[in-house]
Design a protein around this motif. Structure first.
Motif, PDB file in Angstrom:
ATOM      1  N   PRO A 136       0.808  -1.232   0.000  1.00  9.21           N
ATOM      2  CA  PRO A 136       0.000   0.000   0.000  1.00  9.21           C
ATOM      3  C   PRO A 136       0.833   1.270   0.000  1.00  9.21           C
ATOM      4  O   PRO A 136       0.446   2.274  -0.612  1.00  9.21           O
ATOM      5  N   GLU A 137       2.001   1.234   0.665  1.00  4.18           N
ATOM      6  CA  GLU A 137       2.829   2.443   0.722  1.00  4.18           C
ATOM      7  C   GLU A 137       3.412   2.811  -0.643  1.00  4.18           C
ATOM      8  O   GLU A 137       3.908   3.923  -0.820  1.00  4.18           O
ATOM      9  N   TYR A 138       3.369   1.884  -1.591  1.00  5.63           N
ATOM     10  CA  TYR A 138       3.804   2.224  -2.951  1.00  5.63           C
ATOM     11  C   TYR A 138       2.820   3.196  -3.606  1.00  5.63           C
ATOM     12  O   TYR A 138       3.144   3.882  -4.563  1.00  5.63           O
ATOM     13  N   ASP A 139       1.588   3.212  -3.070  1.00  5.08           N
ATOM     14  CA  ASP A 139       0.577   4.213  -3.436  1.00  5.08           C
ATOM     15  C   ASP A 139       0.087   4.079  -4.878  1.00  5.08           C
ATOM     16  O   ASP A 139       0.035   5.066  -5.614  1.00  5.08           O
ATOM     17  N   TYR A 140      -0.272   2.854  -5.242  1.00  8.59           N
ATOM     18  CA  TYR A 140      -0.955   2.665  -6.524  1.00  8.59           C
ATOM     19  C   TYR A 140      -2.456   2.710  -6.269  1.00  8.59           C
ATOM     20  O   TYR A 140      -3.036   1.769  -5.732  1.00  8.59           O
ATOM     21  N   ASP A 141      -3.071   3.822  -6.631  1.00 13.60           N
ATOM     22  CA  ASP A 141      -4.497   4.041  -6.395  1.00 13.60           C
ATOM     23  C   ASP A 141      -5.243   3.785  -7.701  1.00 13.60           C
ATOM     24  O   ASP A 141      -5.210   4.617  -8.620  1.00 13.60           O
ATOM     25  N   LEU A 142      -5.917   2.646  -7.785  1.00 12.39           N
ATOM     26  CA  LEU A 142      -6.574   2.254  -9.036  1.00 12.39           C
ATOM     27  C   LEU A 142      -7.745   3.175  -9.367  1.00 12.39           C
ATOM     28  O   LEU A 142      -7.985   3.470 -10.542  1.00 12.39           O
ATOM     29  N   VAL A 143      -8.464   3.652  -8.361  1.00 12.80           N
ATOM     30  CA  VAL A 143      -9.597   4.548  -8.613  1.00 12.80           C
ATOM     31  C   VAL A 143      -9.114   5.853  -9.242  1.00 12.80           C
ATOM     32  O   VAL A 143      -9.665   6.317 -10.253  1.00 12.80           O
ATOM     33  N   LYS A 144      -8.085   6.457  -8.670  1.00 12.84           N
ATOM     34  CA  LYS A 144      -7.547   7.700  -9.224  1.00 12.84           C
ATOM     35  C   LYS A 144      -6.940   7.476 -10.607  1.00 12.84           C
ATOM     36  O   LYS A 144      -7.027   8.352 -11.483  1.00 12.84           O
ATOM     37  N   THR A 145      -6.339   6.318 -10.800  1.00 14.16           N
ATOM     38  CA  THR A 145      -5.750   6.003 -12.104  1.00 14.16           C
ATOM     39  C   THR A 145      -6.818   5.912 -13.179  1.00 14.16           C
ATOM     40  O   THR A 145      -6.669   6.467 -14.276  1.00 14.16           O
ATOM     41  N   LEU A 146      -7.916   5.234 -12.884  1.00 16.49           N
ATOM     42  CA  LEU A 146      -9.013   5.109 -13.848  1.00 16.49           C
ATOM     43  C   LEU A 146      -9.603   6.475 -14.185  1.00 16.49           C
ATOM     44  O   LEU A 146      -9.988   6.729 -15.330  1.00 16.49           O
ATOM     45  N   ALA A 147      -9.670   7.348 -13.181  1.00 13.07           N
ATOM     46  CA  ALA A 147     -10.282   8.669 -13.382  1.00 13.07           C
ATOM     47  C   ALA A 147      -9.493   9.524 -14.364  1.00 13.07           C
ATOM     48  O   ALA A 147     -10.035  10.495 -14.913  1.00 13.07           O
ATOM     49  N   LYS A 148      -8.234   9.190 -14.613  1.00 15.76           N
ATOM     50  CA  LYS A 148      -7.406   9.971 -15.521  1.00 15.76           C
ATOM     51  C   LYS A 148      -7.728   9.690 -16.994  1.00 15.76           C
ATOM     52  O   LYS A 148      -7.330  10.463 -17.862  1.00 15.76           O
TER      53      LYS A 148
END
Length: 285
Positions: free
Chosen positions: A167-179
């Motif tokens: 989690p600390e790598y901070d891959y946020d799938l929701v924010k990624t999709l929003a792009k």
């Protein structure tokens, strides 16, 4: 024969996705008190990128599941299994040995997805750090992490390194999709469906707006680069500069301007020639 041990091994095989086909040969091997033995099973899968659930099964998977007997008792252990993937029209044979403890109990289906080059999210037990133990929480907690094999290299054991993105790598799938201008994320229900599909290590088939045109695409999670891998209907990668030409054109213009400014600045600098070295000076001994 330790009946409880045999039942536990059968349950382990079932939980890993191997079903019950191996139960009979497992019991036979244990009755013979073999110190070590391997069981094999094979299956065929549809290509990971296939959109049609009725398409031909062309992916050949072979599993070699390894057991060994305890030196101090009649207990047997399933420690690891080897999987080999052969894809149609691809001469490269992909192999990997998954250790159940070290590699977070990867299932047979998850092994296929990882060997197919996909990333997946899985809840795993991570080692408890010192800070957590000091706070009175000595037990390891399940944590969602992203897993992906590095298929470009093999280690000293012939395995592809398994990358773990915490989690600390901070891959946020929701924010990624929003792009991305993806069609199927307008409502919470549709978004959740996309998230579940990608987190399970699958391609999601949808439409992507490129310019003013909706283009059919297949998308997959890319935790390492914190983005999405996007492919057209022929599974050719669609690069981000194609999707966002304005952004890349702006970056290109800015870069060119910076190079031009640097060149002008260098021409304006009062560079002086270094003085010639004296050649008649005696060298020290």
């Amino acid at each position: 024969m330790n009946e409880n041990n045999v039942e536990y091994l059968k349950k382990t095989l079932e939980n890993l996705g191997f079903g019950t086909k191996l139960n009979e040969v497992l019991e036979t091997a244990i009755r013979r008190e073999m110190p070590t033995f391997s069981l094999g099973i094979r299956t065929q899968m549809r290509p990971a990128e296939s959109k049609d659930l009725g398409s031909e099964r062309t992916e050949n998977l072979n599993f070699k599941i390894n057991f060994n007997r305890s030196k101090d008792s009649d207990m047997y252990f399933l420690n690891d299994y080897q999987v080999t993937l052969t894809k149609k029209n691809d001469p490269t044979v992909r192999e990997q040995t998954f250790d159940l403890a070290r590699d977070h109990r990867i299932t047979a289906l998850q092994a296929y997805k990882l060997l197919s080059g996909l990333a997946l999210e899985k809840e795993v037990f991570l080692k408890t750090n010192t800070g957590e133990m000091e706070q009175g929480n000595p037990q390891p907690q399940k944590t969602p992490v992203w897993l992906k094999l590095n298929l470009d290299v093999t280690d000293a054991y012939g395995n592809h390194p398994l990358r773990v993105f915490r989690p600390e790598y901070d891959y946020d799938l929701v924010k990624t999709l929003a792009k991305f201008p993806i069609k199927d994320i307008e409502s919470p229900d549709k978004l959740q469906n996309v998230l579940n599909t990608l987190r399970a290590g699958n391609y999601y088939h949808t439409d992507l707006m490129i310019g003013k045109k909706a283009v059919p695409v297949s998308i997959a999670a890319n935790p390492q680069m914190k983005t999405l891998d996007i492919y057209d209907k022929n599974m050719n990668e669609i690069r981000h500069e194609t999707i966002f030409p304005e952004q890349f054109n702006a970056k290109s213009t800015k870069s060119e301007q910076a190079i031009t400014n640097n060149a002008k600045h260098e021409q304006a600098l009062p560079w002086e020639q270094e003085p010639a070295q004296q050649t008649d000076r005696k060298r020290g001994r």
